[in-house]
Design a protein around this motif. Structure first.
Motif, PDB file in Angstrom:
ATOM      1  N   ALA A 713       0.724  -1.244  -0.619  1.00  0.00           N
ATOM      2  CA  ALA A 713       0.048  -0.001   0.521  1.00  0.00           C
ATOM      3  C   ALA A 713       0.686   1.502   0.393  1.00  0.00           C
ATOM      4  N   ARG A 714       1.864   0.827   0.712  1.00  0.00           N
ATOM      5  CA  ARG A 714       2.941   2.409   0.398  1.00  0.00           C
ATOM      6  C   ARG A 714       3.787   2.657  -0.520  1.00  0.00           C
ATOM      7  N   LYS A 715       4.363   1.973  -0.222  1.00  0.00           N
ATOM      8  CA  LYS A 715       4.223   1.726  -2.509  1.00  0.00           C
ATOM      9  C   LYS A 715       3.833   1.875  -3.532  1.00  0.00           C
ATOM     10  N   VAL A 716       2.856   1.586  -3.592  1.00  0.00           N
ATOM     11  CA  VAL A 716       1.125   2.445  -4.154  1.00  0.00           C
ATOM     12  C   VAL A 716       1.001   3.762  -4.554  1.00  0.00           C
ATOM     13  N   TYR A 717       1.171   3.853  -2.818  1.00  0.00           N
ATOM     14  CA  TYR A 717       0.891   5.553  -2.602  1.00  0.00           C
ATOM     15  C   TYR A 717       2.160   6.560  -2.915  1.00  0.00           C
ATOM     16  N   GLY A 718       3.077   6.166  -2.719  1.00  0.00           N
ATOM     17  CA  GLY A 718       4.232   7.008  -3.167  1.00  0.00           C
ATOM     18  C   GLY A 718       4.705   6.556  -4.547  1.00  0.00           C
ATOM     19  N   ALA A 719       4.010   5.631  -5.440  1.00  0.00           N
ATOM     20  CA  ALA A 719       3.816   5.489  -7.241  1.00  0.00           C
ATOM     21  C   ALA A 719       3.513   6.865  -7.968  1.00  0.00           C
ATOM     22  N   GLY A 720       1.436   6.503  -6.567  1.00  0.00           N
ATOM     23  CA  GLY A 720       1.782   7.349  -7.206  1.00  0.00           C
ATOM     24  C   GLY A 720       1.467   9.225  -6.688  1.00  0.00           C
ATOM     25  N   PHE A 721       1.848   8.958  -5.654  1.00  0.00           N
ATOM     26  CA  PHE A 721       2.647  10.990  -5.677  1.00  0.00           C
ATOM     27  C   PHE A 721       3.501  11.226  -6.203  1.00  0.00           C
ATOM     28  N   LEU A 722       4.521  10.415  -6.237  1.00  0.00           N
ATOM     29  CA  LEU A 722       5.753  10.801  -7.174  1.00  0.00           C
ATOM     30  C   LEU A 722       5.525  10.859  -8.689  1.00  0.00           C
ATOM     31  N   ALA A 723       4.382   9.955  -9.110  1.00  0.00           N
ATOM     32  CA  ALA A 723       4.039  10.649 -10.258  1.00  0.00           C
ATOM     33  C   ALA A 723       3.197  11.751 -10.790  1.00  0.00           C
ATOM     34  N   LEU A 724       2.775  12.597  -9.836  1.00  0.00           N
ATOM     35  CA  LEU A 724       2.220  13.374  -9.300  1.00  0.00           C
ATOM     36  C   LEU A 724       2.972  14.399  -9.665  1.00  0.00           C
ATOM     37  N   VAL A 725       4.496  14.194  -8.732  1.00  0.00           N
ATOM     38  CA  VAL A 725       5.216  15.144  -8.786  1.00  0.00           C
ATOM     39  C   VAL A 725       5.868  15.490 -10.033  1.00  0.00           C
ATOM     40  N   LEU A 726       6.124  14.338 -10.474  1.00  0.00           N
ATOM     41  CA  LEU A 726       7.231  14.131 -11.588  1.00  0.00           C
ATOM     42  C   LEU A 726       6.174  15.234 -12.813  1.00  0.00           C
ATOM     43  N   LEU A 727       4.446  14.627 -12.962  1.00  0.00           N
ATOM     44  CA  LEU A 727       4.187  15.572 -14.347  1.00  0.00           C
ATOM     45  C   LEU A 727       4.054  16.860 -13.780  1.00  0.00           C
ATOM     46  N   VAL A 728       3.956  17.764 -12.177  1.00  0.00           N
ATOM     47  CA  VAL A 728       4.388  18.962 -12.282  1.00  0.00           C
ATOM     48  C   VAL A 728       5.669  19.682 -12.208  1.00  0.00           C
ATOM     49  N   ILE A 729       6.328  18.808 -12.013  1.00  0.00           N
ATOM     50  CA  ILE A 729       7.680  19.138 -12.913  1.00  0.00           C
ATOM     51  C   ILE A 729       7.917  19.349 -13.588  1.00  0.00           C
ATOM     52  N   TYR A 730       7.749  18.071 -15.351  1.00  0.00           N
ATOM     53  CA  TYR A 730       7.650  18.164 -16.047  1.00  0.00           C
ATOM     54  C   TYR A 730       6.889  18.803 -17.051  1.00  0.00           C
ATOM     55  N   SER A 731       5.642  19.410 -16.094  1.00  0.00           N
ATOM     56  CA  SER A 731       4.700  20.219 -17.028  1.00  0.00           C
ATOM     57  C   SER A 731       5.900  22.064 -16.965  1.00  0.00           C
ATOM     58  N   PHE A 732       6.617  22.278 -16.115  1.00  0.00           N
ATOM     59  CA  PHE A 732       7.006  22.826 -15.582  1.00  0.00           C
ATOM     60  C   PHE A 732       8.232  23.358 -16.862  1.00  0.00           C
ATOM     61  N   TYR A 733       9.008  22.496 -17.195  1.00  0.00           N
ATOM     62  CA  TYR A 733      10.215  21.775 -18.370  1.00  0.00           C
ATOM     63  C   TYR A 733       9.698  22.270 -19.502  1.00  0.00           C
ATOM     64  N   LEU A 734       8.440  21.774 -19.667  1.00  0.00           N
ATOM     65  CA  LEU A 734       7.938  22.768 -21.530  1.00  0.00           C
ATOM     66  C   LEU A 734       7.529  23.532 -21.235  1.00  0.00           C
ATOM     67  N   PHE A 735       6.558  24.454 -20.396  1.00  0.00           N
ATOM     68  CA  PHE A 735       6.335  25.620 -20.659  1.00  0.00           C
ATOM     69  C   PHE A 735       7.211  27.119 -19.608  1.00  0.00           C
ATOM     70  N   HIS A 736       8.504  26.627 -18.491  1.00  0.00           N
ATOM     71  CA  HIS A 736       9.309  27.681 -18.216  1.00  0.00           C
ATOM     72  C   HIS A 736       9.332  28.577 -19.148  1.00  0.00           C
ATOM     73  N   PRO A 737       9.973  28.233 -20.304  1.00  0.00           N
ATOM     74  CA  PRO A 737      10.235  29.698 -21.308  1.00  0.00           C
ATOM     75  C   PRO A 737       9.119  31.139 -20.854  1.00  0.00           C
ATOM     76  N   LEU A 738       7.887  30.787 -21.296  1.00  0.00           N
ATOM     77  CA  LEU A 738       7.372  31.819 -20.651  1.00  0.00           C
ATOM     78  C   LEU A 738       7.427  32.584 -19.522  1.00  0.00           C
ATOM     79  N   SER A 739       8.091  31.632 -18.169  1.00  0.00           N
ATOM     80  CA  SER A 739       8.132  33.378 -17.279  1.00  0.00           C
ATOM     81  C   SER A 739       9.933  33.254 -17.089  1.00  0.00           C
ATOM     82  N   TYR A 740      10.558  33.111 -18.110  1.00  0.00           N
ATOM     83  CA  TYR A 740      12.243  32.913 -17.380  1.00  0.00           C
ATOM     84  C   TYR A 740      12.592  34.291 -19.214  1.00  0.00           C
TER      85      TYR A 740
END
Length: 765
Positions: A713-740
């Protein structure tokens, strides 16, 4: 080895629900205490509920049960990432971007002590000016328009101050979610959402009020939540500290922008809930309840008001020199400003024929009676010379007072005796620059229906009987003289009986966006129809000092607020200006250009990270679904299983005040008549991001609970949490030129770094 599961009753048609029936143990209603209260409700029923054995939860344990050691490291990581993301390329671009042209200029005004007018309270601009002064900026850059290069001027200090507060915003949100949910992953997820949101980064890197406002706003929310957690220790040092800090942050939020009222309302509702709970506690004496009430009045009403008033005292003390904001305020106010033509002035006391005067409308921000060579356009009454009310000092504000039945001799002729204007006299007002008379007739006014048009008419002072006006002093009898600055007068049109006034409505482009002047047939006495004479030039008359006009601080404070409120309501979009509607904001429908348009420009575009913003929107829908489903189930007598009860309890308890904060900071914009922009949504976005962190953390724990053993259960939870964080970071990687910032091909070009990322046609990058 995992303990065997308790035997469950047969499933009902509602998954996860058990219907109570005859003989079944009555379930305790799901309690909904205020978020972050952190203590049990007093009284035996609550104690019995805490002692009841509970079915072992299959959810992974909350962070509250975890060791506290990782929390300082987690907070340090949040702070490091937040500051790194906000200070990266802070000096770029080295030119004025978007509203820096306003707030950078206002910071310069504070450094130079020059009075100006703005629709927002002064704290944010004062802090920007202070940051510029301390960092070596000398206040000489003009901030004329976006794109102007800073050259040798030190602008980084002001940007750095805003970036510092924008960076502090993330730890404040992290601590708030941690206090509400008692879950470290929920707090971290929320922090990552804000760290990697392109919109929050962009707003934090420029000389703007938004990061300052959101800093105080989140400071107030965190202090409120911390104070709630101290509710079982009333009148302790920590209780007093957090309640006082709440009041200080409320004053700060209100002192930056009037939308700080929304967080004041949030804290007010929380306080009312607290007092209602205390009032219902029969074990609490009325004397003790009175102490609780007085403490909240002191910390949450009197302290914020005192600090808010002090901000304006500093504001008026610092800005003591005449500047571009003088004309928005009354003559008495202007007389205090060094360099203003009314400061320490000596003028002829009584009005005389032949005098050159200016007339100021007594409506707040009513303006000076004004005319210019431009005519009313075809179809707008008679095609005669325009008469308006203008908020700035100008030669076109000058008028000559003449008798209605004869011309007035040259003032330079010493043989002509002076004749004073008296209450009840019939006069003509000749515009000094164009030699046309103030005139009215029964044509309809440009904007205000059933009011008459006011024009300037005639040639070299010669007109007709529609140029005659009766001058009357409010509260005076006939034959009394008219005093400059102190007498309140009205001008009644002799031919039609209407009264000259300023409606306060802004004319279109053909009227140079000045204020409409009309002649109203309605004789109701209002400040719109009252005037005073301000400038008075007559070399034949002796001058007197007008120091007696100095207003009190209370009068100045009231006047400044009236002017700010009217200025806010009068804000209208300019030509080719990108505005938006409130329904655009949560879906990230349209951004804002901060800098650049063409391929060769350094382009910065304010747009939220699409993945984050759409995840926030989905979360709001999920929260509403959980809330409604829980309410319907309880109303039908359906008992929630322990898992669903835990899910609802954590989501609703942790997210209740957050959802209320989102509603309070979003819904009021639907009722506003002023011009709106995308950046107005960002305070509400803070609340939706916190709701996302709490809700998805709880949902992941809920779904992970269906796996066994607990390590899986902890592994499933950790995998879901990590997936959300990586999704947020990857989308930032795609769109960060708009900010900088980005230079080169537009998104429509395959060689552009933003190629394929223009997911909505309304995005303009």
């Amino acid at each position: 080895m995992r303990a065997p599961r308790p035997v469950r009753p047969p499933r009902t048609p509602y998954p996860g629900l058990r219907r109570s029936g005859p003989g079944a143990a009555s379930s305790t209603a799901l309690r909904m205490p205020a978020a972050g209260r952190g203590h049990a409700e007093p009284g035996p029923p609550r104690q019995r509920e805490l002692r009841e054995p509970r079915e072992p939860s299959r959810l992974p344990p909350h962070s509250a049960a975890s060791p506290a050691a990782p929390r300082p490291a987690a907070l340090a990581l949040v702070i490091l990432l937040s500051f790194a993301s906000r200070f990266h390329r802070l000096a770029e671009p080295p030119h004025v971007c978007w509203d820096e042209t306003h707030f950078g200029k206002m910071g310069s005004y504070y450094i130079n002590r020059t009075f100006f007018f703005d629709v927002h309270p002064p704290l944010g601009k004062m802090l920007i000016g202070l940051a510029g002064y301390l960092s070596g900026y000398d206040g000489t850059f003009p901030f004329q328009k976006p794109g102007d290069r800073y050259e040798q001027h030190n602008y980084v200090g002001m940007r750095g101050f805003c970036a510092f507060l924008g960076s502090c915003l993330v730890p404040l949100v992290y601590l708030t979610v941690l206090e509400l949910s008692k879950s470290l992953p929920a707090a971290l997820l929320t922090a990552f959402i804000l760290i990697f949101d392109t919109g929050c980064i962009t707003l934090s890197q420029y000389i703007l009020l938004d990061p300052i406002l959101m800093f105080f706003l989140m400071g107030a929310v965190l202090s409120m939540v911390k104070c709630n957690s101290c509710a079982d220790r009333p009148f302790s040092a920590s209780w007093w500290f957090w309640m006082s800090l709440t009041g200080m942050n409320l004053a700060g939020a209100m002192g930056v922008k009037f939308v700080g009222l929304f967080v004041v309302l949030l804290v007010g509702l929380n306080t009312m809930h607290d007092l209602w709970d205390l009032l219902g506690n029969l074990s609490l004496s009325l004397v003790m309840f009175g102490k609780h009430l007085l403490a909240r009045v002191l910390c949450l009403i009197l302290l914020p008001l005192a600090l808010y008033t002090a901000m304006f005292a500093v504001h008026f003390t610092v800005l003591n020199k005449s500047g571009p904001g003088d004309g928005f305020f009354s003559s008495a106010f202007q007389s205090q400003l060094i360099g203003n033509n009314l400061h320490n002035i000596s003028v002829p006391e009584h009005l005389a024929y032949g005098s050159v005067v200016t007339m100021k409308n007594l409506r707040m921000a009513g303006g000076y009676l004004h005319s210019h060579w431009h005519l009313y356009p075809e179809g707008i009454g008679a095609r005669q010379q325009q008469v308006t009310a203008y908020l700035h000092k100008d030669l076109n504000n000058l008028w000559i007072i003449k008798k209605h039945d004869s011309d007035t001799a040259d003032l330079s002729d010493p043989s002509i005796p002076v004749e004073f204007v008296r209450h009840g006299d019939i006069i003509r007002l000749e515009h000094k620059e164009t030699s046309r008379n103030l005139h009215s007739h029964q044509h309809e006014a440009p904007l205000t229906r059933k009011h008459f048009q006011v024009t300037a008419y005639g040639i070299n002072g010669t007109g007709d009987s529609n140029d005659f006006w009766r001058i009357e002093v409010v509260g005076r009898k006939a034959e009394k003289l008219i005093r400059v600055l102190r007498s309140q007068v009205r001008l009644t049109h002799v031919a039609t009986g209407c009264i000259l006034g300023s409606s306060g409505k802004i004319l279109p482009k053909w009227g140079w966006e000045q204020l409409e002047v009309t002649c109203t047939p309605y004789l109701k006495e209002t400040p719109n129809s009252l005037w005073n004479f301000e400038d008075h030039i007559n070399p034949k008359l002796p001058n007197i000092s007008l120091d007696v006009l100095k207003p009190s601080f209370a009068e100045i404070l009231l006047e400044s607020h009236m002017v700010m409120i009217q200025g806010n309501t009068a804000l209208k979009p300019k030509d080719n200006e990108v505005t938006s509607k409130p329904w655009h904001w949560p879906i990230n429908y349209q951004g804002l250009r901060f800098s650049g348009v063409n391929e060769t420009d350094y382009r910065v575009y304010l747009l939220g990270n699409p993945v984050i913003w759409w995840l926030n929107l989905i979360t709001i829908g999920l929260y509403l679904l959980i809330t409604v489903s829980t309410a319907v189930a309880l109303k039908r007598g359906v008992q929630l299983t322990s898992e669903l009860k835990e899910l609802s309890r954590v989501v609703l308890r942790g997210g209740g005040q957050i959802m209320l904060g989102w509603l309070l900071h979003y819904l009021p914009f639907f009722m506003m008549g002023r011009v709106l922009y995308f950046h107005h949504y960002f305070p509400a976005m803070l609340f939706s991001s916190m709701l996302t962190g709490i809700t998805w953390d709880t949902l992941l724990k809920f779904f992970a609970g269906f796996w066994s053993p607990s390590t899986t259960a902890r592994k499933v939870y950790g995998a879901g949490f990590l997936a959300l964080v990586l999704l947020v970071i990857y989308s930032f990687y795609l769109f960060h030129p708009l900010s900088y910032g980005i230079v080169g091909p537009m998104a429509s070009d395959p060689s552009s770094p933003m190629a394929g990322l223009r997911w909505m046609d309304s995005w303009e990058f």
